[in-house]
Structure formats: C-alpha cells, structure tokens
Design a protein around this motif. Structure first.
Motif, PDB file in Angstrom:
ATOM      1  N   SER A   1       0.846  -1.194   0.000  1.00  0.00           N
ATOM      2  CA  SER A   1       0.000   0.000   0.000  1.00  0.00           C
ATOM      3  C   SER A   1       0.878   1.240   0.000  1.00  0.00           C
ATOM      4  O   SER A   1       2.046   1.200   0.395  1.00  0.00           O
ATOM      5  CB  SER A   1      -0.918   0.007   1.224  1.00  0.00           C
ATOM      6  OG  SER A   1      -0.149   0.023   2.417  1.00  0.00           O
ATOM      7  N   ASP A   2       0.303   2.360  -0.432  1.00  0.00           N
ATOM      8  CA  ASP A   2       1.025   3.628  -0.464  1.00  0.00           C
ATOM      9  C   ASP A   2       1.356   4.099   0.946  1.00  0.00           C
ATOM     10  O   ASP A   2       0.681   3.735   1.919  1.00  0.00           O
ATOM     11  CB  ASP A   2       0.184   4.697  -1.165  1.00  0.00           C
ATOM     12  CG  ASP A   2       0.138   4.498  -2.663  1.00  0.00           C
ATOM     13  OD1 ASP A   2       1.200   4.301  -3.258  1.00  0.00           O
ATOM     14  OD2 ASP A   2      -0.974   4.526  -3.228  1.00  0.00           O
ATOM     15  N   GLY A   3       2.350   4.951   1.036  1.00  0.00           N
ATOM     16  CA  GLY A   3       2.741   5.550   2.298  1.00  0.00           C
ATOM     17  C   GLY A   3       4.092   6.219   2.149  1.00  0.00           C
ATOM     18  O   GLY A   3       4.689   6.222   1.070  1.00  0.00           O
ATOM     19  N   ARG A   4       4.593   6.751   3.211  1.00  0.00           N
ATOM     20  CA  ARG A   4       5.845   7.496   3.132  1.00  0.00           C
ATOM     21  C   ARG A   4       7.016   6.543   2.904  1.00  0.00           C
ATOM     22  O   ARG A   4       7.037   5.408   3.395  1.00  0.00           O
ATOM     23  CB  ARG A   4       6.071   8.320   4.399  1.00  0.00           C
ATOM     24  CG  ARG A   4       6.112   7.501   5.670  1.00  0.00           C
ATOM     25  CD  ARG A   4       6.434   8.392   6.859  1.00  0.00           C
ATOM     26  NE  ARG A   4       6.307   7.686   8.123  1.00  0.00           N
ATOM     27  CZ  ARG A   4       6.775   8.152   9.272  1.00  0.00           C
ATOM     28  NH1 ARG A   4       7.393   9.318   9.313  1.00  0.00           N
ATOM     29  NH2 ARG A   4       6.616   7.459  10.389  1.00  0.00           N
ATOM     30  N   VAL A   5       7.979   7.042   2.165  1.00  0.00           N
ATOM     31  CA  VAL A   5       9.212   6.291   1.908  1.00  0.00           C
ATOM     32  C   VAL A   5      10.381   7.260   2.006  1.00  0.00           C
ATOM     33  O   VAL A   5      10.213   8.474   1.931  1.00  0.00           O
ATOM     34  CB  VAL A   5       9.196   5.604   0.517  1.00  0.00           C
ATOM     35  CG1 VAL A   5       7.984   4.712   0.343  1.00  0.00           C
ATOM     36  CG2 VAL A   5       9.271   6.634  -0.603  1.00  0.00           C
ATOM     37  N   GLN A   6      11.586   6.703   2.132  1.00  0.00           N
ATOM     38  CA  GLN A   6      12.801   7.522   2.126  1.00  0.00           C
ATOM     39  C   GLN A   6      13.538   7.450   0.787  1.00  0.00           C
ATOM     40  O   GLN A   6      14.417   8.269   0.523  1.00  0.00           O
ATOM     41  CB  GLN A   6      13.744   7.077   3.245  1.00  0.00           C
ATOM     42  CG  GLN A   6      13.399   7.666   4.610  1.00  0.00           C
ATOM     43  CD  GLN A   6      12.184   7.019   5.231  1.00  0.00           C
ATOM     44  OE1 GLN A   6      12.093   5.797   5.339  1.00  0.00           O
ATOM     45  NE2 GLN A   6      11.233   7.829   5.636  1.00  0.00           N
ATOM     46  N   ALA A   7      13.200   6.473  -0.041  1.00  0.00           N
ATOM     47  CA  ALA A   7      13.827   6.332  -1.360  1.00  0.00           C
ATOM     48  C   ALA A   7      12.945   5.420  -2.208  1.00  0.00           C
ATOM     49  O   ALA A   7      12.089   4.692  -1.688  1.00  0.00           O
ATOM     50  CB  ALA A   7      15.237   5.759  -1.248  1.00  0.00           C
ATOM     51  N   TRP A   8      13.198   5.444  -3.517  1.00  0.00           N
ATOM     52  CA  TRP A   8      12.446   4.624  -4.466  1.00  0.00           C
ATOM     53  C   TRP A   8      13.394   3.795  -5.323  1.00  0.00           C
ATOM     54  O   TRP A   8      14.482   4.261  -5.689  1.00  0.00           O
ATOM     55  CB  TRP A   8      11.612   5.490  -5.411  1.00  0.00           C
ATOM     56  CG  TRP A   8      10.421   6.141  -4.791  1.00  0.00           C
ATOM     57  CD1 TRP A   8      10.346   7.410  -4.284  1.00  0.00           C
ATOM     58  CD2 TRP A   8       9.124   5.557  -4.613  1.00  0.00           C
ATOM     59  NE1 TRP A   8       9.085   7.651  -3.807  1.00  0.00           N
ATOM     60  CE2 TRP A   8       8.306   6.542  -4.003  1.00  0.00           C
ATOM     61  CE3 TRP A   8       8.577   4.314  -4.922  1.00  0.00           C
ATOM     62  CZ2 TRP A   8       6.975   6.307  -3.684  1.00  0.00           C
ATOM     63  CZ3 TRP A   8       7.244   4.085  -4.603  1.00  0.00           C
ATOM     64  CH2 TRP A   8       6.454   5.068  -3.996  1.00  0.00           C
ATOM     65  N   LEU A   9      12.943   2.592  -5.663  1.00  0.00           N
ATOM     66  CA  LEU A   9      13.595   1.744  -6.658  1.00  0.00           C
ATOM     67  C   LEU A   9      12.613   1.556  -7.800  1.00  0.00           C
ATOM     68  O   LEU A   9      11.502   1.064  -7.595  1.00  0.00           O
ATOM     69  CB  LEU A   9      13.967   0.388  -6.043  1.00  0.00           C
ATOM     70  CG  LEU A   9      14.303  -0.762  -7.015  1.00  0.00           C
ATOM     71  CD1 LEU A   9      15.438  -0.392  -7.949  1.00  0.00           C
ATOM     72  CD2 LEU A   9      14.609  -2.037  -6.237  1.00  0.00           C
ATOM     73  N   LEU A  10      13.041   1.924  -9.006  1.00  0.00           N
ATOM     74  CA  LEU A  10      12.143   1.927 -10.158  1.00  0.00           C
ATOM     75  C   LEU A  10      12.730   1.149 -11.332  1.00  0.00           C
ATOM     76  O   LEU A  10      13.925   1.235 -11.611  1.00  0.00           O
ATOM     77  CB  LEU A  10      11.887   3.370 -10.631  1.00  0.00           C
ATOM     78  CG  LEU A  10      11.482   4.404  -9.588  1.00  0.00           C
ATOM     79  CD1 LEU A  10      11.322   5.777 -10.249  1.00  0.00           C
ATOM     80  CD2 LEU A  10      10.205   4.003  -8.863  1.00  0.00           C
ATOM     81  N   GLY A  11      11.891   0.381 -12.028  1.00  0.00           N
ATOM     82  CA  GLY A  11      12.204  -0.072 -13.374  1.00  0.00           C
ATOM     83  C   GLY A  11      12.712  -1.474 -13.562  1.00  0.00           C
ATOM     84  O   GLY A  11      12.744  -1.955 -14.702  1.00  0.00           O
ATOM     85  N   SER A  12      13.138  -2.169 -12.525  1.00  0.00           N
ATOM     86  CA  SER A  12      13.654  -3.528 -12.717  1.00  0.00           C
ATOM     87  C   SER A  12      12.553  -4.414 -13.299  1.00  0.00           C
ATOM     88  O   SER A  12      11.408  -4.394 -12.840  1.00  0.00           O
ATOM     89  CB  SER A  12      14.127  -4.121 -11.389  1.00  0.00           C
ATOM     90  OG  SER A  12      15.090  -3.304 -10.771  1.00  0.00           O
ATOM     91  N   GLY A  13      12.896  -5.199 -14.314  1.00  0.00           N
ATOM     92  CA  GLY A  13      11.933  -6.125 -14.888  1.00  0.00           C
ATOM     93  C   GLY A  13      10.795  -5.462 -15.633  1.00  0.00           C
ATOM     94  O   GLY A  13       9.709  -6.032 -15.763  1.00  0.00           O
ATOM     95  N   GLN A  14      11.041  -4.256 -16.141  1.00  0.00           N
ATOM     96  CA  GLN A  14      10.022  -3.546 -16.902  1.00  0.00           C
ATOM     97  C   GLN A  14      10.562  -3.173 -18.276  1.00  0.00           C
ATOM     98  O   GLN A  14      11.773  -3.106 -18.491  1.00  0.00           O
ATOM     99  CB  GLN A  14       9.563  -2.291 -16.152  1.00  0.00           C
ATOM    100  CG  GLN A  14       8.873  -2.599 -14.837  1.00  0.00           C
ATOM    101  CD  GLN A  14       8.425  -1.369 -14.085  1.00  0.00           C
ATOM    102  OE1 GLN A  14       8.829  -0.244 -14.385  1.00  0.00           O
ATOM    103  NE2 GLN A  14       7.586  -1.561 -13.083  1.00  0.00           N
ATOM    104  N   ASP A  15       9.639  -2.921 -19.206  1.00  0.00           N
ATOM    105  CA  ASP A  15       9.981  -2.577 -20.577  1.00  0.00           C
ATOM    106  C   ASP A  15       9.201  -1.322 -20.962  1.00  0.00           C
ATOM    107  O   ASP A  15       7.965  -1.347 -20.961  1.00  0.00           O
ATOM    108  CB  ASP A  15       9.630  -3.730 -21.514  1.00  0.00           C
ATOM    109  CG  ASP A  15      10.005  -3.458 -22.963  1.00  0.00           C
ATOM    110  OD1 ASP A  15      10.373  -2.312 -23.284  1.00  0.00           O
ATOM    111  OD2 ASP A  15       9.908  -4.392 -23.779  1.00  0.00           O
ATOM    112  N   PRO A  16       9.888  -0.212 -21.265  1.00  0.00           N
ATOM    113  CA  PRO A  16       9.166   1.007 -21.638  1.00  0.00           C
ATOM    114  C   PRO A  16       8.206   0.818 -22.798  1.00  0.00           C
ATOM    115  O   PRO A  16       7.176   1.500 -22.879  1.00  0.00           O
ATOM    116  CB  PRO A  16      10.294   1.987 -22.004  1.00  0.00           C
ATOM    117  CG  PRO A  16      11.495   1.465 -21.310  1.00  0.00           C
ATOM    118  CD  PRO A  16      11.349  -0.016 -21.276  1.00  0.00           C
ATOM    119  N   ALA A  17       8.528  -0.126 -23.692  1.00  0.00           N
ATOM    120  CA  ALA A  17       7.656  -0.355 -24.845  1.00  0.00           C
ATOM    121  C   ALA A  17       6.385  -1.102 -24.464  1.00  0.00           C
ATOM    122  O   ALA A  17       5.439  -1.169 -25.260  1.00  0.00           O
ATOM    123  CB  ALA A  17       8.412  -1.141 -25.918  1.00  0.00           C
TER     124      ALA A  17
END
Length: 289
Positions: A87-103
């Motif tokens: 669920s959403d909530g406060r974080v101190q940092a983000w990790l984005l994009g592993s195992g994803q394809d922009p296309a």
C-alpha cells in the motif's frame, strides 16, 4: 562527447570504505527510522525481478519495503516475503524499473512511476525506467549494464557503441554521469560508480558465476535499501550517491563470493546470493564498530 573528455583518477572501493556507509540500527530505531523503500518494479512478463529486488532489499537491512505493482506480481512478492507492504505511504527512497519494458508500459505502471518520481525522494533507476531520467528532480543513481548505457546515451544523440563502452567502461561511466547529471553504477566484470562532479569509484568483480539472470535485480534491491537508510542525507548532499552505490556493489559482490564458497567455489542461484547478504552486511558492520 567521448569518454576521453574527462580525466579523473579513480579510487578502489574497499571494505573499510564501505563500512562507513552501513547504517546499524540503534536500540530506539524502528521501521520508519531505519528506512522505508518504495519499489515500482516487475511486470506480468518479468515478475521475478520484483521478487528478487524486494528479497534483496529486506536481506540488506532496512525498516520496510513498500511494493507497488500489478496485483499478480504483488501476490508473488507477498508469497515470498509476507512482511512486504503493498500500500502507499511514506518512503525515504524509491527503486524503479527492474523487470520492466518502456515499450510495454501499461497506464497503471506509468502512473506509479510518475508518482514516485514526483515524490521528490532519492531514486534508484534501473532497466525499464531509464527513459524517465529527464523527469527526475531528486538525486538519482542509475544502474545500467553496458548495453543499456549505450542505448540510453544513443537516445540522447550521443554515439556510444556497446563495443566502445566495453573497451573503456570507467571512461564512459564518468562521462555519462557528467552528461546525464546523475550518479551511474555501471555494471560489468568490474563495476564503476561515477558521480556528476567527477568522482569515480572502482569495485572489484565477483566470481564469474555472478554473470546470470537476476543478478542486477538483486543489486538494485541492495542499493535501494542502502539509499533508503541514507535518504535524508542524500537530499542534503547528493555527492553521497556514488559511495552508497559503490557500497551496494561491494555487498552484492561479497555475498556472491560467500554463496559460491558455500558450494565449493561453484555456481549459485541469485536467491542463494540473497541469503548471504546479511553475512556481507554483518562483516562491514563489524568493521565499522
């Protein structure tokens, strides 16, 4: 632009240097003060990337992981790590994009990535989110391999053939950091951490068995955990990104060495590597005492 545009000596990253970036919790710490990492990774095509990233982050030592992604992927994450929060909530940092394809980025994933970037917290940008770098205003460390860096620079009109990066990875790491205005953790047989200001750190390579699917997903999780633990510090001083990235690579490499040693110097799975992450972190914590 060429890698020769920048001539800055490098520092070899040692256990002693890495130890300074391991945040050992105090008795009055709790899950929020130890660091909360938000993760937007994985996809229906590559759900394992999210599982490995979350698994690695939790084994590195932080207070909480929030995973935000497709329900089926979230179910896989929870099946492996029930302490993860979806669920959403406060974080101190983000990790984005592993195992994803922009296309192949659906609307829901695009919204999650946009919201994370707009949050203003430090970012680890991996694989399928590298195209979103221009939108980021917070401190960023990206984690490309040689092919991904070639494609990223090519999308900016910079001629950076894969072969050129293979031949001069340190030169291209520091040139890319300067050109893109972000810290770069360039993965390869030897890993390089470069900062936009010119700092360049060399992390010795691990066993050759480490060259396997999922290794980068685990590394991104380790880096996300360390970044979450130092999130406020990085906002005040983005130059901390390169040493944090180098420390993540050191921990990842050391865990690979331990996993291989446990198998008589032979191969290991990435989950086997993840199981050794607490030992690698513990070694550094002991050095820092």
């Amino acid at each position: 632009m060429s890698s020769a545009d920048v001539t800055v000596p490098f520092r070899s990253w040692s256990a002693e240097r890495a130890a300074a970036w391991i945040r050992v919790p105090a008795r009055d710490d709790h899950k929020y003060t130890r660091g909360v990492l938000g993760v937007v990774s994985g996809s229906r095509r590559y759900p394992g990337a999210a599982v490995l990233g979350v698994e690695a982050a939790l084994h590195t030592g932080l207070g909480m992981v929030r995973y935000l992604g497709p329900r089926t992927v979230g179910d896989a994450v929870l099946a492996r790590r029930p302490e993860a929060v979806t669920s959403d909530g406060r974080v101190q940092a983000w990790l984005l994009g592993s195992g994803q394809d922009p296309a192949d980025r659906g609307k829901a994933t695009a919204r999650r990535l946009d919201a994370a970037i707009a949050d203003g917290r430090p970012l680890v940008v991996d694989a399928g989110a590298l195209d979103l770098l221009p939108r980021a205003s917070a401190p960023v460390v990206m984690t490309p391999h040689h092919g991904e860096l070639s494609a990223l620079l090519g999308s900016r009109g910079i001629d950076a053939p894969r072969e050129a990066i293979d031949a001069d990875p340190d030169g291209w790491a520091r040139a890319a950091a300067r050109e893109l205005g972000a810290a770069v953790l360039l993965k390869g047989p030897v890993t390089w951490a470069a900062a936009p200001g010119g700092e360049l750190l060399r992390i010795a390579g691990g066993p050759a068995w480490l060259g396997t699917a999922g290794a980068g997903d685990a590394l991104a999780g380790v880096l996300g955990a360390l970044l979450a633990g130092h999130g406020d510090r990085v906002l005040d001083d983005p130059t901390a990104l390169a040493p944090i990235a180098a420390t993540a690579s050191w921990v990842h490499t050391r865990a690979a060495e331990l996993a291989s040693a446990a198998n008589g110097g032979g191969p290991f799975t990435i989950l086997g590597l993840v199981e050794r992450l607490p030992h690698a972190v513990g070694e550094l914590a002991a050095l820092g005492r």
